[in-house]
Write a protein that holds these residues in place. Structure first.
Motif, PDB file in Angstrom:
ATOM      1  N   THR A 125       0.869  -1.180   0.000  1.00  9.63           N
ATOM      2  CA  THR A 125       0.000   0.000   0.000  1.00  9.63           C
ATOM      3  C   THR A 125       0.901   1.224   0.000  1.00  9.63           C
ATOM      4  N   PHE A 126       0.568   2.208  -0.840  1.00 13.23           N
ATOM      5  CA  PHE A 126       1.388   3.411  -0.971  1.00 13.23           C
ATOM      6  C   PHE A 126       0.665   4.587  -0.329  1.00 13.23           C
ATOM      7  N   ARG A 127       1.355   5.258   0.596  1.00 14.63           N
ATOM      8  CA  ARG A 127       0.818   6.448   1.263  1.00 14.63           C
ATOM      9  C   ARG A 127       1.689   7.640   0.882  1.00 14.63           C
ATOM     10  N   TRP A 128       1.055   8.633   0.271  1.00 10.68           N
ATOM     11  CA  TRP A 128       1.766   9.819  -0.213  1.00 10.68           C
ATOM     12  C   TRP A 128       1.443  11.004   0.700  1.00 10.68           C
ATOM     13  N   HIS A 129       2.431  11.498   1.416  1.00 11.74           N
ATOM     14  CA  HIS A 129       2.292  12.713   2.221  1.00 11.74           C
ATOM     15  C   HIS A 129       2.743  13.852   1.302  1.00 11.74           C
ATOM     16  N   MET A 130       1.811  14.688   0.869  1.00  9.25           N
ATOM     17  CA  MET A 130       2.067  15.640  -0.217  1.00  9.25           C
ATOM     18  C   MET A 130       2.807  16.903   0.221  1.00  9.25           C
ATOM     19  N   GLY A 131       3.087  17.068   1.507  1.00 11.75           N
ATOM     20  CA  GLY A 131       3.864  18.206   1.973  1.00 11.75           C
ATOM     21  C   GLY A 131       3.029  19.417   2.336  1.00 11.75           C
ATOM     22  N   ASP A 132       1.724  19.347   2.102  1.00 11.10           N
ATOM     23  CA  ASP A 132       0.830  20.459   2.449  1.00 11.10           C
ATOM     24  C   ASP A 132      -0.280  19.989   3.392  1.00 11.10           C
ATOM     25  N   GLY A 133      -0.046  18.851   4.046  1.00 12.24           N
ATOM     26  CA  GLY A 133      -1.049  18.316   4.956  1.00 12.24           C
ATOM     27  C   GLY A 133      -1.978  17.297   4.314  1.00 12.24           C
ATOM     28  N   THR A 134      -1.855  17.091   3.011  1.00 10.70           N
ATOM     29  CA  THR A 134      -2.709  16.138   2.288  1.00 10.70           C
ATOM     30  C   THR A 134      -2.057  14.760   2.304  1.00 10.70           C
ATOM     31  N   LEU A 135      -2.868  13.727   2.584  1.00  7.70           N
ATOM     32  CA  LEU A 135      -2.419  12.340   2.524  1.00  7.70           C
ATOM     33  C   LEU A 135      -3.248  11.628   1.465  1.00  7.70           C
ATOM     34  N   LEU A 136      -2.569  11.014   0.491  1.00  8.98           N
ATOM     35  CA  LEU A 136      -3.239  10.258  -0.569  1.00  8.98           C
ATOM     36  C   LEU A 136      -2.740   8.822  -0.527  1.00  8.98           C
ATOM     37  N   THR A 137      -3.589   7.882  -0.936  1.00 13.73           N
ATOM     38  CA  THR A 137      -3.243   6.471  -0.923  1.00 13.73           C
ATOM     39  C   THR A 137      -3.486   5.878  -2.308  1.00 13.73           C
ATOM     40  N   GLY A 138      -2.558   5.034  -2.747  1.00  6.47           N
ATOM     41  CA  GLY A 138      -2.704   4.335  -4.020  1.00  6.47           C
ATOM     42  C   GLY A 138      -1.405   4.311  -4.785  1.00  6.47           C
ATOM     43  N   PRO A 139      -1.313   3.437  -5.788  1.00  4.12           N
ATOM     44  CA  PRO A 139      -0.084   3.366  -6.587  1.00  4.12           C
ATOM     45  C   PRO A 139       0.100   4.587  -7.497  1.00  4.12           C
ATOM     46  N   THR A 140      -1.003   5.235  -7.913  1.00 11.67           N
ATOM     47  CA  THR A 140      -0.916   6.464  -8.704  1.00 11.67           C
ATOM     48  C   THR A 140      -1.789   7.519  -8.032  1.00 11.67           C
ATOM     49  N   VAL A 141      -1.260   8.741  -7.964  1.00  9.35           N
ATOM     50  CA  VAL A 141      -2.009   9.836  -7.348  1.00  9.35           C
ATOM     51  C   VAL A 141      -1.791  11.111  -8.160  1.00  9.35           C
ATOM     52  N   GLN A 142      -2.739  12.017  -8.025  1.00  9.65           N
ATOM     53  CA  GLN A 142      -2.643  13.353  -8.604  1.00  9.65           C
ATOM     54  C   GLN A 142      -2.991  14.344  -7.512  1.00  9.65           C
ATOM     55  N   HIS A 143      -2.292  15.487  -7.503  1.00  8.29           N
ATOM     56  CA  HIS A 143      -2.561  16.490  -6.477  1.00  8.29           C
ATOM     57  C   HIS A 143      -2.210  17.867  -7.016  1.00  8.29           C
TER      58      HIS A 143
END
Length: 191
Positions: free
Chosen positions: A50-68
């Motif tokens: 499982t991939f957890r992306w901490h985007m640096g602005d307080g946003t957390l996204l999960t998945g192999p591909t993300v857009q922000h």
């Protein structure tokens, strides 16, 4: 592990001092968005991840591909944590990805599209930047004989018509500073 990153596009340059002959393009909104892809990341010994992306602005996204898309033009560090689903083990900061929107050339201005003769119009180039330049001057050519400078200005057109208002950013040094750039936007002035 591999992650892809897409950023903004370069902008055409204008020759220094040229406000008449150059065709200035329309402002292009520089979206501060990233697309990240970790689908190629595999660990056969760990099983599903499982991939957890901490985007640096307080946003957390999960998945192999993300857009922000970010709301502020600044530097961010994206942190990818990987969770082994079978054990629950979290691999913190498996990948750190710097994203810096302060280094992009940005040419954009805001203004009302339609106004009445004599009505003051606010023009705003606050989001525009030439990041390699120490001293940037913002020039406005309203195409009705009036020229001024400043990041925020007001202007009232005296005659009806369509005016392709030009905003130019002119950088003054150092040597790495890019040449001047301009954009234009049509303002319709009605009686």
């Amino acid at each position: 592990m591999w992650c892809g990153l897409l950023l903004a596009h370069p902008v055409a340059a204008q020759n220094a001092g040229d406000t008449i002959s150059v065709d200035c393009p329309l402002p292009r909104v520089m979206e501060m968005c990233v697309e990240l892809d970790a689908r190629r990341a595999i660990d056969p010994d760990a099983g599903p991840l499982t991939f957890r992306w901490h985007m640096g602005d307080g946003t957390l996204l999960t998945g192999p591909t993300v857009q922000h898309c970010y709301q502020q033009r600044q530097a961010y560090t994206i942190q990818l944590d990987v969770v082994e689903e079978a054990t629950g083990e979290i691999r913190t900061a498996e990948k750190l990805i710097p994203v810096d929107f302060t280094k992009e050339i940005v040419l954009n201005f805001r203004a009302t599209d339609t106004v009445r003769v004599g009505q003051p119009v606010a023009f705003d180039a606050l989001d525009s930047q030439l990041p390699l330049c120490e001293n940037v001057v913002v020039l406005w050519d309203f195409r009705d004989g009036y020229v001024t400078n400043g990041r925020q200005v007001q202007h009232a057109f005296r005659r009806p018509g369509q005016y392709s208002v030009r905003m130019s950013l002119r950088g003054n040094g150092p040597d790495a500073c890019p040449s001047s750039h301009c954009v234009s936007r049509r303002v319709v002035v009605v009686p």
